[in-house]
Design a protein around this motif. Structure first.
Motif, mmCIF file in Angstrom:
data_model
loop_
_atom_site.group_PDB
_atom_site.id
_atom_site.type_symbol
_atom_site.label_atom_id
_atom_site.label_comp_id
_atom_site.label_asym_id
_atom_site.label_seq_id
_atom_site.Cartn_x
_atom_site.Cartn_y
_atom_site.Cartn_z
ATOM 1 N N GLU A 188 0.807 -1.261 -0.045
ATOM 2 C CA GLU A 188 0.018 -0.071 0.027
ATOM 3 C C GLU A 188 0.996 1.333 -0.144
ATOM 4 O O GLU A 188 0.869 1.960 -0.767
ATOM 5 C CB GLU A 188 -0.785 0.131 1.385
ATOM 6 C CG GLU A 188 -2.104 -0.662 0.988
ATOM 7 C CD GLU A 188 -2.520 -0.497 2.772
ATOM 8 O OE1 GLU A 188 -2.673 0.295 3.419
ATOM 9 O OE2 GLU A 188 -3.541 -1.610 2.918
ATOM 10 N N THR A 189 1.591 1.512 1.121
ATOM 11 C CA THR A 189 2.359 2.666 1.125
ATOM 12 C C THR A 189 3.630 2.736 0.817
ATOM 13 O O THR A 189 4.439 3.464 0.501
ATOM 14 C CB THR A 189 2.540 2.974 2.817
ATOM 15 O OG1 THR A 189 3.081 1.764 3.356
ATOM 16 C CG2 THR A 189 1.067 3.023 3.373
ATOM 17 N N SER A 245 -2.480 2.524 -4.443
ATOM 18 C CA SER A 245 -3.134 2.106 -3.488
ATOM 19 C C SER A 245 -4.357 2.605 -3.175
ATOM 20 O O SER A 245 -4.805 3.695 -3.811
ATOM 21 C CB SER A 245 -2.348 2.019 -2.153
ATOM 22 O OG SER A 245 -2.265 3.658 -1.880
ATOM 23 N N VAL A 246 -5.234 1.959 -2.423
ATOM 24 C CA VAL A 246 -6.522 2.695 -2.174
ATOM 25 C C VAL A 246 -6.519 4.171 -1.356
ATOM 26 O O VAL A 246 -7.165 5.103 -1.939
ATOM 27 C CB VAL A 246 -7.423 1.922 -1.294
ATOM 28 C CG1 VAL A 246 -8.615 2.255 -0.672
ATOM 29 C CG2 VAL A 246 -7.739 0.509 -1.682
ATOM 30 N N GLU A 289 -7.561 -5.080 1.030
ATOM 31 C CA GLU A 289 -6.571 -4.056 1.313
ATOM 32 C C GLU A 289 -7.008 -2.718 2.466
ATOM 33 O O GLU A 289 -8.095 -2.302 2.034
ATOM 34 C CB GLU A 289 -6.312 -3.390 -0.003
ATOM 35 C CG GLU A 289 -5.192 -2.328 0.283
ATOM 36 C CD GLU A 289 -4.842 -1.539 -1.247
ATOM 37 O OE1 GLU A 289 -4.999 -2.265 -2.153
ATOM 38 O OE2 GLU A 289 -4.703 -0.229 -1.050
ATOM 39 N N ARG A 290 -6.134 -2.864 3.451
ATOM 40 C CA ARG A 290 -6.556 -1.869 4.587
ATOM 41 C C ARG A 290 -6.267 -0.400 3.846
ATOM 42 O O ARG A 290 -5.052 -0.454 3.170
ATOM 43 C CB ARG A 290 -5.720 -2.025 5.759
ATOM 44 C CG ARG A 290 -6.120 -3.219 6.507
ATOM 45 C CD ARG A 290 -5.313 -3.339 7.880
ATOM 46 N NE ARG A 290 -5.633 -2.167 8.728
ATOM 47 C CZ ARG A 290 -6.507 -2.114 9.680
ATOM 48 N NH1 ARG A 290 -7.307 -3.294 9.557
ATOM 49 N NH2 ARG A 290 -6.674 -1.305 10.362
ATOM 50 N N THR A 291 -7.010 0.453 4.379
ATOM 51 C CA THR A 291 -6.669 1.634 3.971
ATOM 52 C C THR A 291 -6.278 2.568 5.067
ATOM 53 O O THR A 291 -6.306 2.067 6.240
ATOM 54 C CB THR A 291 -7.633 2.585 3.154
ATOM 55 O OG1 THR A 291 -7.243 4.034 2.966
ATOM 56 C CG2 THR A 291 -8.788 2.552 4.073
ATOM 57 N N ILE A 292 -5.543 4.005 4.956
ATOM 58 C CA ILE A 292 -5.267 4.513 6.100
ATOM 59 C C ILE A 292 -6.535 5.459 6.500
ATOM 60 O O ILE A 292 -6.944 5.853 5.541
ATOM 61 C CB ILE A 292 -4.070 5.470 6.015
ATOM 62 C CG1 ILE A 292 -2.746 4.707 5.445
ATOM 63 C CG2 ILE A 292 -3.680 6.188 7.176
ATOM 64 C CD1 ILE A 292 -1.900 5.409 4.991
#
Ligand code: K
Ligand code: K
Lengths: 447, 447
Positions: free
Chosen positions: A115-116, A226-227, B442-445
């Protein structure tokens, strides 16, 4: 020793709160010195505390005129507090994101890295270095442009122009909104060099480091984003355009704001105000002269705020965007919440819900108390409360004559607004309890 | 035929919307007759539509003085619309609860039956009969008390007293807030007979049929109560006490509201206002004279509203309570959301979230438009928007001089506020889609 460190890592939110409280305490002490004021008289404790909190939390609300009240020493203290607060929140928020990911088990951790595009615990030093480099470089570029403009366009001495340039560059990149002028940036309302440079610094600082880092790595491959990056970019652009259209249209003929300007400058000022609501807090038009519907639209944009793990405040566009996706899925009757080609887990929904509910609760309670403590109307008071919570710093002007109890309330609200959403989003996730058994399920009626 | 019926059952929300729209259309036509007014002049279409919508949605906002403008025929039409709207929402909401439960599979259905102590599809007729009996009986008792009081305490003829008693009883039980007096119920501010009777009718009608039915069956065994009943009773009592304390304290010395009354009457009037915010809309004190902090506290209580599947409006205490439990679980780091000894499923959280977000969105958008369409301040406009959405009917007085566009906006908001939360809570649940495959997580922040 190792145990103590791991204990601290288990409660990173406490580290953040402690760090910010310490910086505010030091700042209050320094700003209380007679040396810190233009006149050499000691500043009252509440005003010093308010200014230090506003600087560390990069809010920008002021109870005394920054340029007029503080000496150069005082201004440099404020600048240092802004830089510490901005770097602090960006670094800690980014690191906590990595830490949280690291404790969620291998699969999630790998996904979180994807993601990051950040490294795990072993890369902390690299992350911090990247953030510091990114901040200082951005600030240097902005300071250079502003300095040249101030020197060439406004006939300032190069020394004076450089000081003003550096101050406003740091204040802009960290979304602080402090200005050395008593009219904030109203004198530059028609100057695209100043306005667009400041706006660019605000936007970049407010996107958040994870998004900037991912864009720097893979801006050519949007399919890989990413999301977080998708939501942040999409909503940032959408809200900027929406804000520009609404403010320019509503204020177009208001003689006390845009109505007095050239038509092209009205669009520039509308765009500038739209950027500043998210949540930098500079103003090039008189906020107190805005129509009530512009104030209310500003309320909404301020509350939403900017990107996660950046210098912006508010509940963040990521939280807002995720909730919008949850709502959309519910209306469509979809069983899962999907963003792009990814499913966002339920725990994430609950975090977003908790952040927005805490935000609404804090703003509502503070608004009620401010109404009780002062004689101002809801228009001004709600605006002030959201501005403090979302660390924006815009004001209709009531900050200057609040009673001490109301000032202290805003101090608490700025602090909560700065560290609250991050705390809810991360630290609580770290102490997720496990129940030995599940209770029997029962649906309830709602609505 | 059978197919058509099952198609209709698949979209019960459309039935509700269609039924309410039809009732509003008939009411508008009847109220447009010259026969319906005191003067014999035809009422303008927008005012007739507004009044009919306000009556069917049991809101109580009025653009013309009910007792002064309408003839007895007009008043009876309004009363019939209130009764139809109140019975309609209570019956349909209760039935939809049963229907939704019926489509969730056997296990859930049995649990839902245990919850509401209602029967499945086969018992529809019995449910409707029980609701009608419960409504008419309650209204008869309230009408009797009010009639005696009006005749004995105010020297009205028995015929006049009975008419007034029946009108205010139906208006109270259905949480409509329509009154025949131009000062609403302000003349009865110190009369506990009238105020406490009306308050009791409002509370019972606003609890919602499922809760009343469960209490009637098992009020001696609180351990057996469902999640709905626990949340509804607990929050109703808590919010009534909180509202009474806040309003009495804030307005205690306000000479234009409570300050002019005997001390014991101040508590009575504070309690009465607290009850009326949830969401009956009668007033015994002048709303326009309230302090801004009282107006704002009223905003919050109105938005929360009363019980599900009753005559009250707002997002409902069940929605608010469930969200509070979700927030509490998140803060505590609990993996599941438990109320009492029951776990509330995730789909329920999303419904509650969707209702509150739609409510905030509708109120925020309407507030912005009303600010743009009128010259009123945020205090009055936000109050009016929430009053319309939550079908409360309290007003600072701006309803009387709104432009037609603003009146139509409130018509839409009343309609949305009446059927929206029910629609979100139930109908959408019925068309839950099934995906063939799940997307990768997918986790998000956030924050
Ligand atoms: K700011
Ligand atoms: K009402």
């Amino acid at each position: 020793m190792r145990y103590a460190a791991s204990e601290r890592l288990r409660h990173p939110a406490r580290v953040v709160a402690f760090g910010f409280a310490t910086a505010i305490a030091i700042g209050t002490a320094l700003l209380s010195l007679p040396l810190a004021t233009e006149t050499g008289h000691r500043t009252g404790l509440v005003d010093a505390l308010f200014t230090a909190t506003s600087a560390v939390c990069v809010t920008g609300l002021v109870t005394v005129d920054t340029g007029g009240h503080w000496s150069t020493f005082g201004e440099v203290v404020i600048l240092a507090l802004i830089q510490a607060g901005g770097l602090g929140i960006m670094t800690l928020a980014t690191l906590i994101t990595v830490l949280v990911a690291g404790r969620l088990g291998l699969r999630s951790r790998l996904l979180a890295q994807a993601e990051t595009k950040l490294l795990g615990l072993s890369g902390i030093r690299r992350v911090v270095r990247n953030i510091v480099l990114f901040s200082l470089l951005s600030e240097a570029v902005v300071a250079a442009v502003l300095t040249v403009r101030f020197a060439v366009g406004y006939d300032q001495s190069w020394g004076r122009a450089a000081y003003q340039g550096v101050f406003h560059a740091i204040s802009a990149f960290n979304n602080a909104g402090f200005s050395l002028h008593s009219d904030n940036l109203m004198r530059y309302v028609g100057d695209p060099w100043v306005c667009l440079t400041v706006a660019a610094a605000v936007i970049v600082g407010g996107l958040g480091f994870p998004v900037v880092f991912e864009l720097a790595r893979s801006w050519r491959r949007p399919a890989m984003w990413s999301v977080v990056t998708r939501i942040t970019l999409g909503l940032t652009i959408a809200l900027l355009v929406l804000g520009t259209v609404v403010f320019t249209a509503v204020e177009f003929a208001n003689p006390r704001t845009l109505g007095a300007l050239e038509v092209s400058d009205r669009v520039l000022a509308g765009f500038f105000h739209s950027v500043m609501t998210r949540t930098a807090g500079f103003n090039s038009i008189d906020i107190a002269a805005l129509h009530p519907e512009s104030l209310f639209a500003t309320d909404l944009l301020m509350f939403i705020g900017g990107g996660s793990a950046g210098t912006a405040g508010g509940i963040k566009v990521t939280t807002f965007g995720l909730l919008a996706f949850v709502l959309w899925s519910e209306v469509r009757g979809e069983p899962a919440v999907n963003v792009g080609r990814r499913r966002v887990p339920e725990t994430n929904h609950r975090q977003a819900l908790a952040i927005v509910l805490l935000g609404i609760g804090a703003v509502a309670a503070s608004t009620f108390l401010l109404l009780a403590l002062t004689r101002h109307s809801l228009d001004s008071v709600l605006f002030e409360a959201i501005s403090a919570f979302a660390t924006v710093g815009l004001s209709t002007g009531i900050t200057f004559d609040l009673p001490p109890a109301a000032e202290l309330l805003l101090v608490g609200l700025m602090f909560l607004g700065r560290i609250g959403p991050l705390t809810v989003a991360s630290a609580l996730a770290l102490r997720r309890r496990t129940r030995r058994f599940e209770l029997p399920e029962e649906r309830t009626i709602v609505g």
